[in-house]
Design a protein around this motif. Structure first.
Motif, PDB file in Angstrom:
ATOM      1  N   TRP A   1      -9.183   2.288   1.152  1.00  0.00           N
ATOM      2  CA  TRP A   1      -7.749   2.164   1.415  1.00  0.00           C
ATOM      3  C   TRP A   1      -7.069   3.500   1.297  1.00  0.00           C
ATOM      4  O   TRP A   1      -6.237   3.886   2.103  1.00  0.00           O
TER       5      TRP A   1
ATOM      6  N   SER B   1      -5.202   5.510   4.468  1.00  0.00           N
ATOM      7  CA  SER B   1      -3.773   5.285   4.437  1.00  0.00           C
ATOM      8  C   SER B   1      -2.936   6.400   3.864  1.00  0.00           C
ATOM      9  O   SER B   1      -1.728   6.382   4.030  1.00  0.00           O
TER      10      SER B   1
ATOM     11  N   ILE C   1      -4.739  -5.469   0.550  1.00  0.00           N
ATOM     12  CA  ILE C   1      -3.590  -4.589   0.800  1.00  0.00           C
ATOM     13  C   ILE C   1      -3.817  -3.783   2.075  1.00  0.00           C
ATOM     14  O   ILE C   1      -2.914  -3.630   2.914  1.00  0.00           O
ATOM     15  N   TRP C   2      -5.021  -3.247   2.202  1.00  0.00           N
ATOM     16  CA  TRP C   2      -5.347  -2.417   3.377  1.00  0.00           C
ATOM     17  C   TRP C   2      -5.168  -3.215   4.668  1.00  0.00           C
ATOM     18  O   TRP C   2      -4.434  -2.798   5.577  1.00  0.00           O
TER      19      TRP C   2
ATOM     20  N   THR D   1      -1.509  -4.418   5.342  1.00  0.00           N
ATOM     21  CA  THR D   1      -0.575  -3.351   5.724  1.00  0.00           C
ATOM     22  C   THR D   1      -0.820  -2.888   7.158  1.00  0.00           C
ATOM     23  O   THR D   1       0.136  -2.617   7.902  1.00  0.00           O
TER      24      THR D   1
ATOM     25  N   GLU E   1       2.069  -3.154  10.014  1.00  0.00           N
ATOM     26  CA  GLU E   1       2.557  -2.005  10.787  1.00  0.00           C
ATOM     27  C   GLU E   1       2.410  -2.245  12.290  1.00  0.00           C
ATOM     28  O   GLU E   1       3.291  -1.879  13.071  1.00  0.00           O
TER      29      GLU E   1
ATOM     30  N   PHE F   1       3.622  -7.731   4.942  1.00  0.00           N
ATOM     31  CA  PHE F   1       4.017  -6.819   3.863  1.00  0.00           C
ATOM     32  C   PHE F   1       4.128  -7.591   2.543  1.00  0.00           C
ATOM     33  O   PHE F   1       3.692  -7.116   1.494  1.00  0.00           O
TER      34      PHE F   1
ATOM     35  N   ALA G   1       0.781  -8.232   1.043  1.00  0.00           N
ATOM     36  CA  ALA G   1       0.215  -7.030   0.420  1.00  0.00           C
ATOM     37  C   ALA G   1       0.873  -6.764  -0.937  1.00  0.00           C
ATOM     38  O   ALA G   1       0.198  -6.437  -1.914  1.00  0.00           O
TER      39      ALA G   1
ATOM     40  N   LEU H   1       1.736   1.618   0.743  1.00  0.00           N
ATOM     41  CA  LEU H   1       2.362   0.320   1.000  1.00  0.00           C
ATOM     42  C   LEU H   1       3.865   0.378   0.725  1.00  0.00           C
ATOM     43  O   LEU H   1       4.672  -0.111   1.524  1.00  0.00           O
TER      44      LEU H   1
ATOM     45  N   ALA I   1       5.540   2.312   3.596  1.00  0.00           N
ATOM     46  CA  ALA I   1       5.562   1.568   4.866  1.00  0.00           C
ATOM     47  C   ALA I   1       6.544   0.400   4.793  1.00  0.00           C
ATOM     48  O   ALA I   1       7.292   0.143   5.749  1.00  0.00           O
ATOM     49  N   TYR I   2       6.531  -0.294   3.667  1.00  0.00           N
ATOM     50  CA  TYR I   2       7.441  -1.444   3.530  1.00  0.00           C
ATOM     51  C   TYR I   2       8.896  -0.966   3.492  1.00  0.00           C
ATOM     52  O   TYR I   2       9.787  -1.579   4.096  1.00  0.00           O
TER      53      TYR I   2
END
Length: 397
Positions: A15, A19, A213-214, A217, A221, A236, A239, A249, A252-253
């Motif tokens: 991850w 990321s 999570i990986w 996300t 996206e 989201f 995650a 995360l 991105a969120y």
């Protein structure tokens, strides 16, 4: 490395390596005086992380030439750096590995971790060189192929990235292969298929927390870029529910929430996350929109951090500095060359967006041309980028 060991490493690092590019973390400051106290960390002795790191340090002190002990400690430092967005942990990881990296022929395990550290520092070509050395001696090293694919994708070298992903077919679990390929396909015109595959992967209850999570996300996206807002929000949320802190995360969120005008949700999400520059930037953007007085304090803090980074000659923060300069300082003339410099290093949708926004604000259509060419050549599906491109092409400057 046997398959089980590869998957263990992927679980720890996968991850992170896929990321963390583009995330701005505090740059390491190198004092000239060993006695200088830079900051007293707030860790408590009872903190499980502290106890775990100390146990690993003790093990290495007892066995200072034991590579496996060093790799375990360095890997844990890297993982902590990912969670906290604190690059000092990466510096500690590199220090742990230095005795092996100074050898005429460094062991592959040390080179692999240095590649991850260099990736985080946006030293992409140097990281790729390390990975190629690893793969010369360990052509079945799944983590090396995964990290290589991630870097090549960021450099918009999509066919090479796809070939690197495909090498995982016989080396890693199917969800790792699908995550790698779907992330890539989601940028190159195959969003619908990517979303379908990622939904199937996410339904697997056997995924670890980091893996969930990986995948969630990536799915979020891609959904965001295609305008599937409800699915993006759900992904989201899934995650976040994992409960493991992850800087990428959060960034991105927060970007998703900012685009939805949910500024109070951004403040709620990030109000205690002011150490990482990228998160502080997003908090400041939300507070500017809400006209909160602390926005000015955060703007001044970010200006000081970016100035310090420039003095050190580091380039990790350029995307964030361009965004800061355009959106908080409202200086398109200064923001545009920053966005152009960033585009020369990394070419993800977020890099494209800040360059288009700067070109539009500065009324400079030619500055946007590299992104317009990239959009069309790769069939990029991103409705916000397409809106910006149309706006630039139809506006009379």
């Amino acid at each position: 490395m046997i398959r089980a060991q590869s998957l263990t490493v992927i679980t720890v690092l996968g991850w992170f390596t896929l990321s963390q590019i583009g995330i701005a973390s505090p740059e390491p400051y190198q004092p000239t005086d060993d006695a200088q106290v830079l900051e007293r960390l707030t860790f408590k002795a009872s903190d499980p992380v502290v106890r775990e790191l100390e146990a690993l340090r003790i093990d290495l002190r007892r066995n200072p030439r034991h590579l496996e002990s060093a790799v375990k400690l360095a890997t844990r430092y890297i993982d902590q750096g990912r969670s906290e967005g604190d690059s000092r942990f990466l510096g500690q990881a590199q220090a742990v590995l230095t005795p092996w990296l100074n050898e005429p022929t460094p062991p592959p395990a040390a080179l692999l971790l240095r590649a991850t550290i260099r990736q985080n520092a946006h030293e992409f070509n140097e990281a790729l060189a390390d990975l190629d050395r690893v793969l010369d001696t360990q052509p079945t090293n799944a983590q090396a192929w995964l990290t290589k694919a991630s870097i090549l994708q960021v450099q918009a070298r999509y066919e090479e990235a796809r070939r690197a992903c495909q090498r995982l077919a016989r080396l890693a679990a199917s969800h790792v292969l699908l995550g790698c390929l779907s992330d890539l396909a989601g940028v190159t015109g195959q969003s619908a298929k990517s979303l379908e595959l990622l939904r199937q992967v996410l339904a697997d209850s056997a995924l670890s927390g980091r893996e969930r999570i990986w995948i969630a996300t990536i799915l979020a996206e891609i959904a965001t870029r295609t305008g599937a807002i409800r699915e993006a929000e759900q992904s989201f949320s899934e995650a976040v529910k994992v409960g493991l802190k992850d800087q990428y995360l959060l960034s991105a969120y927060a970007d998703f929430l900012l685009d939805q005008g949910r500024h109070r949700d951004v403040v709620s999400l990030l109000q205690s996350e002011t150490r990482a520059d990228g998160l502080l930037l997003r908090l400041a953007l939300a507070e500017q929109a809400l006209k909160l007085p602390t926005f000015q304090k955060y703007t001044a803090e970010l200006a000081a951090r970016f100035a310090a980074a420039r003095e050190r000659g580091t380039t990790v923060h350029v995307r964030e500095e361009a965004r800061f300069t355009l959106a908080l300082l409202h200086d398109a003339g200064r923001a545009l060359p920053l966005a152009q410099a960033n585009w020369n290093v990394q070419r993800e949708p977020a890099d494209a967006r800040i360059l288009l926004e700067c070109a539009l604000a500065h009324k400079n259509r030619s500055a946007a041309q590299p992104v317009l060419d990239w959009l069309n050549a790769n069939h990029v599906e991103d409705f916000r980028l397409r809106q910006l491109a149309t706006q630039i092409q139809e506006t009379t400057f």
